[in-house]
Structure formats: structure tokens, C-alpha cells
Write an enzyme that holds these catalytic residues in place. Structure first.
Site, PDB file in Angstrom:
ATOM      1  N   TYR A 189      28.466  18.279  36.023  1.00  0.00           N
ATOM      2  CA  TYR A 189      29.482  17.318  35.570  1.00  0.00           C
ATOM      3  C   TYR A 189      28.897  15.912  35.434  1.00  0.00           C
ATOM      4  O   TYR A 189      29.489  14.948  35.927  1.00  0.00           O
ATOM      5  CB  TYR A 189      30.668  17.281  36.543  1.00  0.00           C
ATOM      6  N   TYR A 219      42.918  24.807  37.728  1.00  0.00           N
ATOM      7  CA  TYR A 219      41.467  24.950  37.595  1.00  0.00           C
ATOM      8  C   TYR A 219      41.076  26.313  38.141  1.00  0.00           C
ATOM      9  O   TYR A 219      41.369  26.628  39.299  1.00  0.00           O
ATOM     10  CB  TYR A 219      40.708  23.856  38.356  1.00  0.00           C
ATOM     11  N   ASP A 269      44.549  32.857  42.726  1.00  0.00           N
ATOM     12  CA  ASP A 269      43.184  32.355  42.841  1.00  0.00           C
ATOM     13  C   ASP A 269      43.117  31.543  44.130  1.00  0.00           C
ATOM     14  O   ASP A 269      43.497  30.377  44.161  1.00  0.00           O
ATOM     15  CB  ASP A 269      42.855  31.499  41.605  1.00  0.00           C
ATOM     16  N   LYS A 285      34.234  30.309  47.593  1.00  0.00           N
ATOM     17  CA  LYS A 285      33.919  29.096  48.367  1.00  0.00           C
ATOM     18  C   LYS A 285      33.719  29.362  49.869  1.00  0.00           C
ATOM     19  O   LYS A 285      32.641  29.762  50.266  1.00  0.00           O
ATOM     20  CB  LYS A 285      34.963  28.028  48.097  1.00  0.00           C
TER      21      LYS A 285
END
Ligand SMILES: *Cc1c(COP(=O)(O)O)cnc(C)c1O
Length: 416
Positions: free
Chosen positions: A7, A135, A237, A266
Site C-alpha cells: 500500500y 474488506y 469472514d 490473521k
């Protein structure tokens, strides 16, 4: 510059902080500074760094074998982790497909949802409904169900967007009336489009990367009932919310609403290795059974079920269970709820807390420019984005260390 950063506009020089060592909640920087990591390295290092039991587990597994392919070969760490994940996730999620990152775990979920319908002879149900501000990762289908327009501009012409519904209103403690209004909208969308819809995918209760927007468990309960009514699968999610972040082991545990598919990533491997797990119900799994490959799920990341990742994930879950992590998270939540709202500034628009997530939303992102440098000077690593200054600390953080993080946020707003 040989190394291409995430990013980042690579033409712009941006100050970065080389890390030479990390221990507990602390990162040690090359210039000798020690900073408390207030964001758990993108929300993954829930036990902090250099954890003796996790290190030992990895070394032991590496001494046996670091990796073997899961095609044709088999191993205990993958079976043990699958069994453990089935045990700790909501009732009915009985089958586990491993992959190597959260984005791929989401891709797996979306592919499973489409193929579930194909395996039932239905090729119409091939689109997705998702929430505004969602997201779900940076791969193509994950971008299609996501809503980060800034990141997606160069790909607008190749993304096949499905349907979106506004983020549920009212926050975590929304009134029944708020929830009812949102569910009426959801029902309209499902009623009009269910023939095309394979699934509704959400980040349950907290949309993290989309601005930490929080919503009510009652919305999930209502969404579950509506998805059943209109024959649309429901996907959670939980790549960001899983493993305690919202105050319960999974965000799904706040609601009486079990999804058809759940994605974990994660914190699954406590920040040691990239890995993800997509879990489904037996209803979904059984639809892939048949005599030939035509109904099978033809997907298999090279590193799926990597033994090091599985071993460290298992150990991480064992620590969560044995050391009462939900109590630790409740203490973090209590401190955040008590102390964050004491931070005052005209530019602060909202302060919200859920579990080990504390967020200050400001009216203008300019108000947060320079914050990271300021915080590092004061011994804290925080990295706001857009209008959001947030902390998602490792769960092992002490009250004192957490107070230090909050103090640094407070002193920023006193001088800006
Ligand atoms: C981070 C994240 C992903 C993507 O995971 P990666 O491991 O970065 O591919 C997907 N969904 C959510 C909710 C996330 O927070």
C-alpha cells in the site's frame, strides 16, 4: 529501491522503522528505541513476540518435518488443528479447508458457495451480497465483494461487482428499531435478487479495515433467518474478528446465528506464519461428494496445512484456553471503555470499543497526520489510517502498557 512495500507510493520517501528484535509487546528499533506494539502487527500477534512456548513448538515441529504436501501425504498437525477448530468454532462447522492467507481463505469460501449451488444443478446463483465498507482481502474475488473504492480504482473495469447493502446502523448496541429497519432493507435485497445470489458475506460485528464500523449481533441473527428464507448461504469472514478480538472467541458467539461458512486467518497462527482456515457445515461439505471429480472442490494451495503453521496454531489455541484469555480481553475492553472516552477534542467524531478494539474516529484525516512519528517518540507503535486512530493490542498487554498507549493518544489530541 529493490523492496516493494505494501500500500505504498514507492516514488515517495516514507520514513520506516527497522526492527531488530521483538519481545512480549515490545518492538526494539534499530535506533535503540523500544516501542509497545499497539496494533499486534496487523492484528495477528495476540501473544506478543518471541513467546517461549510458541517458539519451542515451532522448533520441535521443524525437527520432525517443516513441510510436506497435503496432496497424497497426510500428517497429524493438520488433523489435530482441524479437530480443534471444529471444537472451538460454533456448532455445526465440521469441515476445515486450509490455505495460506486470509484472502485465499475468502476465495475458498466464495468458490465453495458458488460450487455448492452448481453441485445442486443451479448455475444461476453465482453472485454475492456484501456490506458497504467491507474488506475481504486483495485478491480479485475478495475485491469484488469488498468496498474499498480507493484501493480498487485501477481495477474498476475488470471487477464484476455483485450487490451491496449499507453497513447496519446504530453500532454494536443498536436499538431494535435500527436493526429492524436494516433487516427490512436486507429482506428487500434478498427478495429481489435471491435467484442470482450464492451467498451473503460479512465481517461479523466489526468491519475492521473498512473503518472499524461496528454493528449489532441482532442483525446477524436476523440475517441468518432471512438467508435461510431466501436460500442464500451466509459467510462470516472472521479473519480479523476471530480468536477473541471482539471479546468472545469468535464474533459469531455474540449472536445465535451460525454461518454456513466461516473464514479464519490473521491471529490463527498468532503472527508466526501465514495461514487461514475455511470451515463449513456438513450440508455444504456433503454437496461436494460424488463418484468423479466433477463435484469435488478442485483447489489446493501448495502450503495448505503446513505443519509448522498447524503446530503453532494449535499451541496458540491451547494458550488461549489455559490462560483465560477471554478474561484478559475483558480487562482490555474495560480499560478502553473507561479511558478512551476521556480523550477530548473538537475533531473527534466518535469513540468506540468492542473487546480488544479501541477506535477514535476523527472528522478529518489531516488531524492524524504525523501521529505515528509522535507516538514512536513516546514509545508506542500505532498506525492510524484515514480518519481512524485505533489500537488492537496483543492480549498479553499489561494494564500499565495499555494505559501508556491511551496516554499517547490523549497527549496527541492535547497538542494538535
Ligand atoms: C486481513 C483481512 C483479510 C485478508 O487476509 P490476508 O491474510 O491479508 O490475505 C480478509 N478479511 C479480513 C476481514 C481481513 O481483516
Amino acid at each position: 529501491m529493490k523492496l516493494w512495500y505494501p500500500y505504498s507510493q514507492m516514488a515517495r520517501q516514507q520514513h520506516r522503522y527497522p526492527v531488530t528484535k521483538a519481545n512480549g509487546v515490545n518492538l526494539y528499533l534499530e535506533d535503540g528505541k523500544k516501542v509497545i506494539d499497539g496494533v499486534s502487527s496487523w492484528w495477528a500477534t495476540i501473544h506478543g513476540y518471541n513467546h517461549p512456548a510458541l517458539n519451542e513448538t515451532l522448533v520441535k515441529q521443524a525437527d520432525q518435518f517443516s513441510h510436506v504436501m497435503l496432496g497424497g501425504l497426510d500428517h497429524q498437525p493438520a488433523h489435530q488443528l482441524a479437530e480443534k477448530l471444529v471444537q472451538i468454532t460454533p456448532e455445526g462447522l465440521n469441515h476445515v479447508f486450509f490455505s495460506d492467507s486470509g484472502s485465499v481463505g475468502v476465495e475458498v469460501a466464495l468458490k465453495m458457495a458458488i460450487q455448492y449451488w452448481v453441485n445442486h444443478g443451479n448455475t444461476q446463483k453465482s453472485k454475492f451480497l456484501s456490506l458497504r465498507n467491507a474488506y475481504h482481502g486483495d485478491t480479485f474475488k475478495a475485491m469484488e465483494v469488498g468496498d474499498d473504492s480507493d484501493f480498487q480504482i485501477p481495477f474498476g473495469h475488470v471487477l464484476h461487482k455483485g450487490f451491496f447493502m449499507k453497513t447496519p446502523s446504530g453500532g454494536f448496541a443498536a436499538t431494535l428499531d435500527d436493526v429492524k429497519q436494516d433487516l427490512i432493507r436486507l429482506e428487500q435485497l434478498l427478495q429481489e435478487n435471491h435467484e442470482e445470489l450464492a451467498a451473503f458475506i460479512v465481517e461479523p460485528l466489526v468491519q475492521c479495515a473498512g473503518g472499524f464500523k461496528m454493528y449489532s449481533p441482532a442483525y446477524l441473527t436476523g440475517a441468518r433467518a432471512l438467508c435461510d428464507k431466501y436460500s442464500v448461504l451466509l459467510i462470516y469472514d472472521e479473519v480479523a474478528t476471530g480468536f477473541g478480538r471482539t471479546g468472545k472467541l469468535f464474533a459469531a458467539d455474540h449472536a445465535q446465528a451460525i454461518p454456513d461458512i466461516i473464514v479464519l486467518g490473521k491471529a490463527l497462527t498468532a503472527g508466526y506464519l501465514g495461514h487461514a482456515a475455511t470451515l463449513t457445515t456438513t450440508k455444504i461439505f456433503n454437496s461436494f461428494l460424488g463418484t468423479g471429480y466433477n463435484k469435488a472442490f478442485m483447489h489446493g494451495p501448495t502450503f495448505m496445512g503446513n505443519p509448522l503453521a498447524c503446530a503453532v496454531a494449535l499451541k496458540s489455541i491451547e494458550i488461549i484456553e489455559q490462560e483465560n484469555y477471554l478474561d484478559k480481553i475483558a480487562n482490555i475492553e474495560a480499560a478502553l471503555k473507561q479511558q478512551l472516552p476521556e480523550i477530548k477534542h473538537d475533531g473527534i467524531q466518535d469513540i468506540r470499543v468492542l473487546g480488544a478494539i479501541g477506535v477514535i474516529e476523527v472528522s478529518d484525516s489531516k488531524l492524524l497526520e504525523g501521529f505515528t512519528e509522535f507516538a514512536v517518540q513516546q514509545g508506542v507503535w500505532l498506525r492510524p489510517f484515514g480518519k481512524y486512530l485505533y489500537t488492537m493490542p496483543p492480549y498479553i498487554i499489561s494494564q500499565q502498557e495499555l494505559e501508556r498507549i491511551i496516554q499517547v493518544m490523549d497527549s496527541w489530541f492535547r497538542q494538535v
